[in-house]
Design a protein around this motif. Sequence first.
Motif, mmCIF file in Angstrom:
data_model
loop_
_atom_site.group_PDB
_atom_site.id
_atom_site.type_symbol
_atom_site.label_atom_id
_atom_site.label_comp_id
_atom_site.label_asym_id
_atom_site.label_seq_id
_atom_site.Cartn_x
_atom_site.Cartn_y
_atom_site.Cartn_z
ATOM 1 N N UNK A 1 17.070 24.833 4.358
ATOM 2 C CA UNK A 1 16.201 25.301 3.277
ATOM 3 C C UNK A 1 15.517 24.146 2.556
ATOM 4 N N UNK A 2 16.298 23.169 2.120
ATOM 5 C CA UNK A 2 15.721 22.033 1.388
ATOM 6 C C UNK A 2 14.775 21.220 2.273
ATOM 7 N N UNK A 3 15.200 20.985 3.503
ATOM 8 C CA UNK A 3 14.354 20.213 4.413
ATOM 9 C C UNK A 3 13.103 20.989 4.796
ATOM 10 N N UNK A 4 13.248 22.320 4.954
ATOM 11 C CA UNK A 4 12.097 23.146 5.311
ATOM 12 C C UNK A 4 11.037 23.140 4.230
ATOM 13 N N UNK B 1 8.654 28.200 14.975
ATOM 14 C CA UNK B 1 9.318 27.371 15.985
ATOM 15 C C UNK B 1 9.807 26.061 15.387
ATOM 16 N N UNK B 2 9.018 25.490 14.489
ATOM 17 C CA UNK B 2 9.422 24.253 13.822
ATOM 18 C C UNK B 2 10.658 24.498 12.962
ATOM 19 N N UNK B 3 10.689 25.640 12.263
ATOM 20 C CA UNK B 3 11.833 25.959 11.407
ATOM 21 C C UNK B 3 13.095 26.173 12.231
ATOM 22 N N UNK B 4 12.964 26.856 13.363
ATOM 23 C CA UNK B 4 14.124 27.068 14.234
ATOM 24 C C UNK B 4 14.625 25.727 14.776
ATOM 25 N N UNK B 5 13.695 24.876 15.182
ATOM 26 C CA UNK B 5 14.085 23.545 15.660
ATOM 27 C C UNK B 5 14.765 22.751 14.549
ATOM 28 N N UNK B 6 14.273 22.890 13.319
ATOM 29 C CA UNK B 6 14.872 22.200 12.182
ATOM 30 C C UNK B 6 16.312 22.659 11.965
#
Length: 225
Positions: free
Chosen positions: A25-28, A158-163
């Motif tokens: 969450x914070x990184x996203x 996709x970026x969030x899932x990878x994160x």
Amino acid sequence: MFDFLSDYDDPSLLGAFWVTVQLTLFSGVGSLIWGTLLAGMRVSPVPLMRGFATAYVNIVRNIPLTVIIVFTSLGLADIFGVTMGAPDNFELQGFRLAVLGLIAYTAAFVCEALRSGINTVPVGQAEAARAIGLNFTQVLSLIVLPQAFRSVIGPLANVLIALTKNTTVAAAIGVAEAALLMKEMIENEAQTVLIGAIFAFGFVVLTLPTGLFLGWLSKRLAVKR
């Protein structure tokens, strides 16, 4: 068969995944903000800003995430004394440094996803906005970015899932997330396959609903051209 779980009570198991969720969450949020700024700089009319953003994205995308995470701990904390507001709390310091490293890395991919969305916006719209007196910042924030975001919800998902999966790298600097707990459990128990399956299922629970929801949202908000 499940005796090994008695050594790791539910709060520990759930707590490890809660740390993973917090990291995501914070990184996203941070990478979305920084990535949006980078995307704006990449299409900026100012050569210096374009050059900085281009160099940042091309360099960071080609550095392994593990190197970035370890640098935030050994480089920023140990060499430069960056404590992230928690000089006496090493667990909190490690968490914040991990978030910083994840933001720095993920923002490069957010930037490229957004830039591809910006390129889908018809040039005539930006030209019409400039013709009525809007400056670059106004054109970008009021005309271009709203449409760009709608067109790249899928890639951003996709970026969030990878994160979410990349948060496991934070275990390299001792952040007590799911991967670190899994490593400790495997070291102390003989149920390697079962432990791995449990943690794999945990990550599926985190990522699958996210992907399905954002995929539905992408179709719902798709820009009709």
